[in-house]
Design a protein around this motif. Sequence first.
Motif, PDB file in Angstrom:
ATOM      1  N   GLY A  47       0.699  -1.153   0.141  1.00 26.73           N
ATOM      2  CA  GLY A  47       0.048   0.182   0.011  1.00 26.73           C
ATOM      3  C   GLY A  47       0.703   1.125  -0.032  1.00 26.73           C
ATOM      4  O   GLY A  47       0.395   2.346  -0.638  1.00 26.73           O
ATOM      5  N   VAL A  48       1.875   1.041   0.713  1.00 30.68           N
ATOM      6  CA  VAL A  48       2.836   2.294   0.703  1.00 30.68           C
ATOM      7  C   VAL A  48       3.540   2.580  -0.400  1.00 30.68           C
ATOM      8  O   VAL A  48       3.430   3.749  -1.223  1.00 30.68           O
ATOM      9  N   VAL A  49       4.046   1.578  -1.228  1.00 30.59           N
ATOM     10  CA  VAL A  49       4.573   1.584  -2.457  1.00 30.59           C
ATOM     11  C   VAL A  49       3.688   2.102  -3.568  1.00 30.59           C
ATOM     12  O   VAL A  49       3.863   2.989  -4.289  1.00 30.59           O
ATOM     13  N   LEU A  50       2.281   1.621  -3.499  1.00 29.99           N
ATOM     14  CA  LEU A  50       1.380   1.960  -4.365  1.00 29.99           C
ATOM     15  C   LEU A  50       0.969   3.534  -4.255  1.00 29.99           C
ATOM     16  O   LEU A  50       0.482   4.093  -5.298  1.00 29.99           O
ATOM     17  N   GLY A  51       1.122   4.200  -3.318  1.00 31.44           N
ATOM     18  CA  GLY A  51       0.818   5.441  -3.169  1.00 31.44           C
ATOM     19  C   GLY A  51       1.891   6.370  -3.798  1.00 31.44           C
ATOM     20  O   GLY A  51       1.675   7.504  -4.103  1.00 31.44           O
ATOM     21  N   PHE A  52       2.892   5.816  -4.145  1.00 35.29           N
ATOM     22  CA  PHE A  52       3.886   6.644  -5.094  1.00 35.29           C
ATOM     23  C   PHE A  52       3.642   6.262  -6.624  1.00 35.29           C
ATOM     24  O   PHE A  52       4.615   6.502  -7.568  1.00 35.29           O
ATOM     25  N   THR A  53       2.549   5.626  -7.160  1.00 33.42           N
ATOM     26  CA  THR A  53       2.414   5.116  -8.431  1.00 33.42           C
ATOM     27  C   THR A  53       0.813   5.693  -8.591  1.00 33.42           C
ATOM     28  O   THR A  53       0.306   6.209  -8.065  1.00 33.42           O
ATOM     29  N   ASP A  54       0.667   5.442 -10.072  1.00 33.73           N
ATOM     30  CA  ASP A  54      -0.702   5.783 -10.637  1.00 33.73           C
ATOM     31  C   ASP A  54      -1.441   4.667 -11.025  1.00 33.73           C
ATOM     32  O   ASP A  54      -2.107   4.603 -11.968  1.00 33.73           O
ATOM     33  N   TYR A  55      -1.205   3.725 -10.127  1.00 32.65           N
ATOM     34  CA  TYR A  55      -1.925   2.347 -10.227  1.00 32.65           C
ATOM     35  C   TYR A  55      -3.484   2.512 -10.636  1.00 32.65           C
ATOM     36  O   TYR A  55      -4.133   2.966  -9.374  1.00 32.65           O
ATOM     37  N   THR A  56      -3.698   1.661 -11.414  1.00 30.48           N
ATOM     38  CA  THR A  56      -5.394   1.513 -11.677  1.00 30.48           C
ATOM     39  C   THR A  56      -5.714   0.375 -12.121  1.00 30.48           C
ATOM     40  O   THR A  56      -4.794  -0.459 -12.927  1.00 30.48           O
ATOM     41  N   ILE A  57      -6.850  -0.334 -11.888  1.00 29.49           N
ATOM     42  CA  ILE A  57      -6.968  -1.507 -12.190  1.00 29.49           C
ATOM     43  C   ILE A  57      -7.157  -2.009 -13.454  1.00 29.49           C
ATOM     44  O   ILE A  57      -8.055  -0.999 -14.368  1.00 29.49           O
ATOM     45  N   GLY A  58      -6.601  -2.793 -14.465  1.00 26.19           N
ATOM     46  CA  GLY A  58      -6.526  -2.751 -15.790  1.00 26.19           C
ATOM     47  C   GLY A  58      -5.774  -1.887 -16.337  1.00 26.19           C
ATOM     48  O   GLY A  58      -5.664  -2.020 -17.623  1.00 26.19           O
ATOM     49  N   GLY A  59      -5.032  -0.986 -15.654  1.00 24.77           N
ATOM     50  CA  GLY A  59      -4.314  -0.207 -16.572  1.00 24.77           C
ATOM     51  C   GLY A  59      -2.836  -0.054 -16.379  1.00 24.77           C
ATOM     52  O   GLY A  59      -2.301  -0.835 -15.644  1.00 24.77           O
ATOM     53  N   ASP A  60      -1.974   0.552 -17.008  1.00 22.47           N
ATOM     54  CA  ASP A  60      -0.657   0.522 -16.979  1.00 22.47           C
ATOM     55  C   ASP A  60      -0.212   1.181 -15.676  1.00 22.47           C
ATOM     56  O   ASP A  60      -0.870   2.304 -15.088  1.00 22.47           O
ATOM     57  N   THR A  61       0.832   0.821 -14.891  1.00 22.27           N
ATOM     58  CA  THR A  61       1.160   1.465 -13.883  1.00 22.27           C
ATOM     59  C   THR A  61       2.557   2.179 -13.744  1.00 22.27           C
ATOM     60  O   THR A  61       3.739   1.555 -14.569  1.00 22.27           O
ATOM     61  N   GLY A  62       2.665   3.506 -13.433  1.00 18.83           N
ATOM     62  CA  GLY A  62       3.836   4.131 -13.626  1.00 18.83           C
ATOM     63  C   GLY A  62       4.405   5.102 -12.358  1.00 18.83           C
ATOM     64  O   GLY A  62       3.481   5.060 -11.287  1.00 18.83           O
ATOM     65  N   TRP A  63       5.729   5.015 -12.069  1.00 21.09           N
ATOM     66  CA  TRP A  63       5.935   5.900 -11.079  1.00 21.09           C
ATOM     67  C   TRP A  63       5.735   7.127 -11.090  1.00 21.09           C
ATOM     68  O   TRP A  63       6.123   7.809 -11.968  1.00 21.09           O
ATOM     69  N   VAL A  64       5.206   7.794 -10.178  1.00 17.77           N
ATOM     70  CA  VAL A  64       4.823   9.263  -9.890  1.00 17.77           C
ATOM     71  C   VAL A  64       5.394  10.013  -8.962  1.00 17.77           C
ATOM     72  O   VAL A  64       5.071  11.422  -8.617  1.00 17.77           O
ATOM     73  N   GLY A  65       5.961   9.459  -7.903  1.00 20.51           N
ATOM     74  CA  GLY A  65       6.710  10.225  -6.738  1.00 20.51           C
ATOM     75  C   GLY A  65       5.787  10.554  -6.051  1.00 20.51           C
ATOM     76  O   GLY A  65       4.837   9.771  -5.335  1.00 20.51           O
ATOM     77  N   LEU A  66       6.078  12.060  -5.542  1.00 25.01           N
ATOM     78  CA  LEU A  66       5.061  12.419  -4.614  1.00 25.01           C
ATOM     79  C   LEU A  66       3.866  13.213  -5.253  1.00 25.01           C
ATOM     80  O   LEU A  66       3.121  13.975  -4.611  1.00 25.01           O
ATOM     81  N   GLU A  67       3.355  12.952  -6.429  1.00 23.27           N
ATOM     82  CA  GLU A  67       2.614  13.596  -7.298  1.00 23.27           C
ATOM     83  C   GLU A  67       1.048  13.419  -6.288  1.00 23.27           C
ATOM     84  O   GLU A  67       0.423  14.091  -6.156  1.00 23.27           O
ATOM     85  N   ASN A  68       0.980  12.038  -5.918  1.00 22.84           N
ATOM     86  CA  ASN A  68      -0.363  11.753  -5.347  1.00 22.84           C
ATOM     87  C   ASN A  68      -0.548  12.515  -4.035  1.00 22.84           C
ATOM     88  O   ASN A  68      -1.674  12.906  -3.888  1.00 22.84           O
ATOM     89  N   PHE A  69       0.422  12.700  -3.327  1.00 23.88           N
ATOM     90  CA  PHE A  69       0.687  13.521  -2.150  1.00 23.88           C
ATOM     91  C   PHE A  69       0.282  14.856  -2.348  1.00 23.88           C
ATOM     92  O   PHE A  69      -0.307  15.775  -1.500  1.00 23.88           O
ATOM     93  N   ARG A  70       0.731  15.626  -3.354  1.00 25.50           N
ATOM     94  CA  ARG A  70       0.521  16.892  -3.812  1.00 25.50           C
ATOM     95  C   ARG A  70      -1.010  16.906  -4.124  1.00 25.50           C
ATOM     96  O   ARG A  70      -1.558  17.990  -3.871  1.00 25.50           O
ATOM     97  N   ARG A  71      -1.554  16.078  -4.800  1.00 25.07           N
ATOM     98  CA  ARG A  71      -3.081  16.058  -5.022  1.00 25.07           C
ATOM     99  C   ARG A  71      -3.724  16.224  -3.638  1.00 25.07           C
ATOM    100  O   ARG A  71      -4.752  16.867  -3.678  1.00 25.07           O
ATOM    101  N   LEU A  72      -3.483  15.483  -2.760  1.00 25.83           N
ATOM    102  CA  LEU A  72      -4.015  15.347  -1.460  1.00 25.83           C
ATOM    103  C   LEU A  72      -4.033  16.857  -0.658  1.00 25.83           C
ATOM    104  O   LEU A  72      -4.919  17.461  -0.344  1.00 25.83           O
ATOM    105  N   VAL A  73      -2.951  17.506  -0.897  1.00 26.77           N
ATOM    106  CA  VAL A  73      -2.722  18.746  -0.214  1.00 26.77           C
ATOM    107  C   VAL A  73      -3.507  19.585  -1.054  1.00 26.77           C
ATOM    108  O   VAL A  73      -4.174  20.809  -0.310  1.00 26.77           O
ATOM    109  N   ASP A  74      -3.598  19.460  -2.105  1.00 24.86           N
ATOM    110  CA  ASP A  74      -4.665  20.414  -3.165  1.00 24.86           C
ATOM    111  C   ASP A  74      -6.111  20.253  -3.286  1.00 24.86           C
ATOM    112  O   ASP A  74      -6.708  20.872  -3.823  1.00 24.86           O
TER     113      ASP A  74
END
Length: 301
Positions: A47-74
Motif C-alpha cells: 500500500g505504501v509503494v502504490l501511494g507513489f504510483t498511478d496504479y489503476t485496475i486494468g491499466g498501466d502502472t507508472g512511478w509518479v513519486g510525490l504527485e499523489n501527495f501533492r494532489r492530497l494537499v490541493d
Amino acid sequence: MEMVVLPGRRARRLRRPSAREAGTALLFILPCLALFVVFRFGPAIAGVVLGFTDYTIGGDTGWVGLENFRRLVDDPTFWSAVRVTVVFTLLSVPLSMLASLGMALLTRRAFRGAKIFRSIFFLPVVTSLVLAGVVFTWVFAEGGPWSSLMAGLGLPAGSWLADSVLVIPALVFVSVWSRFGYGMLILLARLQEIPAELEEAARTDGASAWQRFRYVTLPQLRPALFFVAIIETTVSFQVFDTVYVMTGGGPVRASYTLVYMLYDQGFRYFDLGYASAIGVALFVMTVVVALIQRLTLGREK
C-alpha cells in the motif's frame, strides 16, 4: 540447571533446550510466522509503494513519486474528510472512554447478577456493525423512535441522519454504543488487580470517594487507560461500516470520512494509487496522535 517445585510433587530439574531443539521448534513455527509476515506486513508495504504510483485496475502502472501527495494537499475533499474524521474522533474517543470507565466502576464489585450485566454491556462489541447500522438507521430516521422522543421533549423531530450538523453526533452515539464494552472489559480487569488495601487505607485516613478515585484508583488505571485510548483512537480514525450503511458519507459529505474517501477513490473510481496515498496519510495521522497520547497518558514518572 533450574529447579522448579510443583505443589504436591517432588522437586524436579528442568533443563534449558539445546540449540538443536530450539532450531527444531523454530522450524515448526516458521510456516505460520511466514504466513503472518506475508499477509500482515505484505499488504501494508504494498500500500505504501502504490501511494507513489498511478496504479489503476486494468491499466498501466507508472512511478509518479510525490504527485499523489501533492494532489492530497490541493484536494479540498481530502481536507473536508480530515475535518470530519477529527471531529468524529474528538467526540467518540472521550465519550467511549468515559462510558467504559463508568461501566467498569459500576460492575467491579461482586453482586448478584454482576456477570450478567457485564455480558449485556459487552454484547454490542460482538454485534455486527452492519446490522447495528441498519437498526440505528431506522432509529434515527424521521418518524423513528428517536424522532418521536425528540418531539415529545419539544425538540426538533427531523431525521438526525439527514441533518449536516446532527449526523456526526448520531454516528458517535452508535460508535460509543458498539465500542464501550471492550474498554470496559480492559479497565475492569485492571480494576480487579488493584489491591483493596490501598482504598481501605485511604478510607481510614478520611479520604472521600472522589479523593480515593482520583489519588488511588485513577493512577493505577493509567496504563490501561492509555491502551484503551490508543485502540479507540485507531478505530475512530478508521470508521467506515456505520458511515457506509447509515449515511453513505452524506448529507452533503457531512459524514464523509477519510476511510470512506479511500473507499471511493479505490473501489468506485479505481484510482488505487491515490487511494493508497490517502491510506498512508491516515497512517501517519494515527501514529502522530498515538505519540501525543504516549507523551500525555502513557508517560511514566
